[in-house]
Design an enzyme around this catalytic site. Structure first.
Site, PDB file in Angstrom:
ATOM      1  NE  ARG A   1      -3.589  -2.453   0.006  1.00 49.41           N
ATOM      2  CZ  ARG A   1      -3.250  -3.459  -0.825  1.00 49.41           C
ATOM      3  NH1 ARG A   1      -2.281  -3.320  -1.727  1.00 49.41           N
ATOM      4  NH2 ARG A   1      -3.909  -4.584  -0.795  1.00 49.41           N
TER       5      ARG A   1
ATOM      6  CB  SER B   1      -9.547  -3.093   4.051  1.00 48.36           C
ATOM      7  OG  SER B   1     -10.107  -4.264   3.544  1.00 48.36           O
TER       8      SER B   1
ATOM      9  CD  GLU C   1      -5.695  -0.775   2.625  1.00 50.67           C
ATOM     10  OE1 GLU C   1      -5.436  -1.800   3.280  1.00 50.67           O
ATOM     11  OE2 GLU C   1      -6.216  -0.810   1.501  1.00 50.67           O
TER      12      GLU C   1
HETATM   13  C1  LIG Z   1     -16.044  -1.182  -1.349  1.00 51.12           C
HETATM   14  C2  LIG Z   1     -14.569  -0.923  -1.460  1.00 51.12           C
HETATM   15  C3  LIG Z   1     -13.714  -1.964  -1.769  1.00 51.12           C
HETATM   16  C4  LIG Z   1     -12.327  -1.743  -1.867  1.00 51.12           C
HETATM   17  N1  LIG Z   1     -11.517  -2.792  -2.166  1.00 51.12           N
HETATM   18  C5  LIG Z   1     -10.180  -2.589  -2.272  1.00 51.12           C
HETATM   19  C6  LIG Z   1      -9.311  -3.671  -2.595  1.00 51.12           C
HETATM   20  O1  LIG Z   1      -9.713  -4.803  -2.822  1.00 51.12           O
HETATM   21  N2  LIG Z   1      -7.982  -3.399  -2.656  1.00 51.12           N
HETATM   22  C7  LIG Z   1      -7.472  -2.155  -2.438  1.00 51.12           C
HETATM   23  O2  LIG Z   1      -6.241  -1.985  -2.529  1.00 51.12           O
HETATM   24  N3  LIG Z   1      -8.281  -1.121  -2.131  1.00 51.12           N
HETATM   25  C8  LIG Z   1      -9.603  -1.296  -2.053  1.00 51.12           C
HETATM   26  N4  LIG Z   1     -10.424  -0.249  -1.744  1.00 51.12           N
HETATM   27  C9  LIG Z   1      -9.832   1.081  -1.467  1.00 51.12           C
HETATM   28  C10 LIG Z   1      -9.654   1.966  -2.704  1.00 51.12           C
HETATM   29  O3  LIG Z   1     -10.561   1.647  -3.742  1.00 51.12           O
HETATM   30  C11 LIG Z   1      -8.223   1.891  -3.236  1.00 51.12           C
HETATM   31  O4  LIG Z   1      -7.286   2.258  -2.241  1.00 51.12           O
HETATM   32  C12 LIG Z   1      -8.015   2.820  -4.439  1.00 51.12           C
HETATM   33  O5  LIG Z   1      -6.760   2.587  -4.982  1.00 51.12           O
HETATM   34  C13 LIG Z   1      -8.132   4.298  -4.070  1.00 51.12           C
HETATM   35  O6  LIG Z   1      -8.256   5.043  -5.271  1.00 51.12           O
HETATM   36  P1  LIG Z   1      -9.055   6.414  -5.290  1.00 51.12           P
HETATM   37  O7  LIG Z   1      -8.944   6.991  -6.653  1.00 51.12           O
HETATM   38  O8  LIG Z   1     -10.416   6.226  -4.781  1.00 51.12           O
HETATM   39  O9  LIG Z   1      -8.187   7.251  -4.278  1.00 51.12           O
HETATM   40  P2  LIG Z   1      -8.717   8.359  -3.249  1.00 51.12           P
HETATM   41  O10 LIG Z   1      -9.514   7.716  -2.189  1.00 51.12           O
HETATM   42  O11 LIG Z   1      -9.322   9.488  -4.007  1.00 51.12           O
HETATM   43  O12 LIG Z   1      -7.334   8.826  -2.619  1.00 51.12           O
HETATM   44  C14 LIG Z   1      -6.541   7.915  -1.862  1.00 51.12           C
HETATM   45  C15 LIG Z   1      -5.152   8.539  -1.731  1.00 51.12           C
HETATM   46  O13 LIG Z   1      -4.563   8.614  -3.019  1.00 51.12           O
HETATM   47  C16 LIG Z   1      -4.193   9.960  -3.331  1.00 51.12           C
HETATM   48  N5  LIG Z   1      -4.431  10.155  -4.765  1.00 51.12           N
HETATM   49  C17 LIG Z   1      -5.565   9.887  -5.461  1.00 51.12           C
HETATM   50  N6  LIG Z   1      -5.381  10.154  -6.753  1.00 51.12           N
HETATM   51  C18 LIG Z   1      -4.112  10.629  -6.880  1.00 51.12           C
HETATM   52  C19 LIG Z   1      -3.327  11.079  -7.973  1.00 51.12           C
HETATM   53  N7  LIG Z   1      -3.793  11.119  -9.221  1.00 51.12           N
HETATM   54  N8  LIG Z   1      -2.053  11.476  -7.718  1.00 51.12           N
HETATM   55  C20 LIG Z   1      -1.555  11.441  -6.471  1.00 51.12           C
HETATM   56  N9  LIG Z   1      -2.250  11.036  -5.395  1.00 51.12           N
HETATM   57  C21 LIG Z   1      -3.511  10.618  -5.598  1.00 51.12           C
HETATM   58  C22 LIG Z   1      -5.080  10.826  -2.457  1.00 51.12           C
HETATM   59  O14 LIG Z   1      -4.464  12.067  -2.180  1.00 51.12           O
HETATM   60  C23 LIG Z   1      -5.212   9.969  -1.200  1.00 51.12           C
HETATM   61  O15 LIG Z   1      -4.111  10.160  -0.345  1.00 51.12           O
HETATM   62  C24 LIG Z   1     -11.804  -0.445  -1.653  1.00 51.12           C
HETATM   63  C25 LIG Z   1     -12.684   0.611  -1.355  1.00 51.12           C
HETATM   64  C26 LIG Z   1     -14.052   0.381  -1.258  1.00 51.12           C
HETATM   65  C27 LIG Z   1     -14.970   1.531  -0.957  1.00 51.12           C
END
Ligand SMILES: Cc1cc2nc3c(=O)[nH]c(=O)nc-3n(C[C@H](O)[C@H](O)[C@H](O)COP(=O)(O)OP(=O)(O)OC[C@H]3O[C@@H](n4cnc5c(N)ncnc54)[C@H](O)[C@@H]3O)c2cc1C
Length: 304
Positions: free
Chosen positions: A173, A223, A293
């Site tokens: 992560r 998570s 996380e």
């Molecule tokens: C129902 C559900 C299931 C999930 N299952 C999983 C799973 O199986 N595995 C897993 O790893 N995660 C899972 N997640 C968590 C999440 O989807 C992941 O961590 C995903 O990678 C986050 O992406 P995001 O675009 O939503 O990031 P955000 O939530 O928008 O941001 C997360 C972090 O990334 C940074 N960020 C976002 N975009 C950028 C960018 N372009 N440049 C620099 N920094 C950036 C933000 O500043 C923040 O610190 C789940 C979430 C939910 C709600």
């Protein structure tokens, strides 16, 4: 206030909202307002916004799909960018190149449509490409680091860099983007030729597993805790008897102990209070520290 007027005047063509509640965008449906919330549609607009923030000494926050985020109820000062409008996906031979705001799920669909295998594990991860690279997202034995060979990023002083796999320094992560406060602009996925029907079958299978185990019918941020060495966060929380524990509208999921669900108009403060209680209880019972996380950003609400 003066700054707010200025940015709207300086960039009338960029979608910008002032004092916008982030609860409208986060997967938990919680979070305070962003002073300035911008939705750039291109890398050029992203760079213009970064210039503006740097010139005006405004802190910058970048958000993708807000699926791994708790924004505190006091909101975010400075300039916040949501990148989901920068979302082109292209494919050539065994490579898929996706812009940061593309949904990872759409990248898995593009890979399948092009008979490319390797990304099936991500079929149900609701993040953007940028968030997935930033977090080195993973599931079912696969991680972004296994498929992403490089990324284009924007540095805090507004230069575009191409980072290769080694420079991305992926870990659990973690990626180097976190350490250098860079903005992911796009990523290249290197995949292998496969059979489209087989790829689809595997994606359907993993999504069915996910639906059986995770509370996908309720708002959450996935998570909440990282996997502690030698343990599973969900099992520790379950064994501590915390499933169903609730503060305000935030509840430790009955279906998956690693999730905290919004069951009744939760606030970010409710989420943080549940997280603190879970951490304390698990530590008291098992002497294991649960590290979050989920990314927690923004300010605490002002006390009256
Ligand atoms: C129902 C559900 C299931 C999930 N299952 C999983 C799973 O199986 N595995 C897993 O790893 N995660 C899972 N997640 C968590 C999440 O989807 C992941 O961590 C995903 O990678 C986050 O992406 P995001 O675009 O939503 O990031 P955000 O939530 O928008 O941001 C997360 C972090 O990334 C940074 N960020 C976002 N975009 C950028 C960018 N372009 N440049 C620099 N920094 C950036 C933000 O500043 C923040 O610190 C789940 C979430 C939910 C709600």
């Amino acid at each position: 206030m003066m700054q707010s007027k200025t940015i709207l005047n300086v960039y009338p063509d960029i979608d910008i909202l002032m004092n916008e509640p982030l609860s409208k965008y986060t997967h938990t449906l919680t979070g305070g307002p962003a002073d300035i919330l911008a939705f750039p549609r291109s890398i050029k607009e992203c760079q213009q916004l970064l210039d503006y923030a740097n010139e005006n000494h405004l802190p910058i926050t970048v958000i993708g799909n807000a699926s791994n985020l708790i924004v505190k109820d006091g909101g975010i000062r400075g300039l916040t960018m949501i990148l989901t409008k920068i979302k082109k996906i292209t494919s050539h031979e065994n490579l898929v190149v996706a812009e940061s705001g593309a949904a990872l799920i759409d990248v898995t669909k593009a890979a399948q449509a092009n008979s490319l295998t390797g990304l099936e594990f991500a079929a149900g991860i609701p993040g953007s490409v940028g968030g997935a690279v930033y977090m080195n997202a993973g599931a079912y034995g696969g991680d972004i680091e296994n498929v992403v060979t490089g990324a284009e990023v924007l540095t805090p002083d507004n230069h575009i860099l191409h980072l290769n796999h080694k420079q991305l320094d992926f870990g659990y992560r973690h990626s180097s983007v976190q350490d250098h406060h860079q903005i992911v602009l796009s990523a290249t996925f290197a995949l292998t030729t496969g059979i489209a029907e087989k790829i689809q079958k595997q994606m359907d299978h993993l999504n069915a597993l996910r639906a059986a185990k995770q509370p996908l019918d309720l708002p959450s941020c996935g998570s909440v805790f990282k996997r502690p060495a030698g343990h599973f966060a969900g099992k520790l929380i379950h064994d501590a008897g915390l499933q169903g524990f609730q503060i305000g509208g935030a509840q430790v999921s009955m279906k998956h102990a690693g999730f905290i669900v919004n069951v009744d108009h939760a606030t970010a403060t409710d989420y943080l209070n549940v997280i603190a209680h879970v951490q304390k209880t698990v530590y008291d019972q098992f002497q294991v520290h649960l590290e979050t996380e989920v990314r927690i950003i923004g300010e605490d609400p002002k006390q009256d």
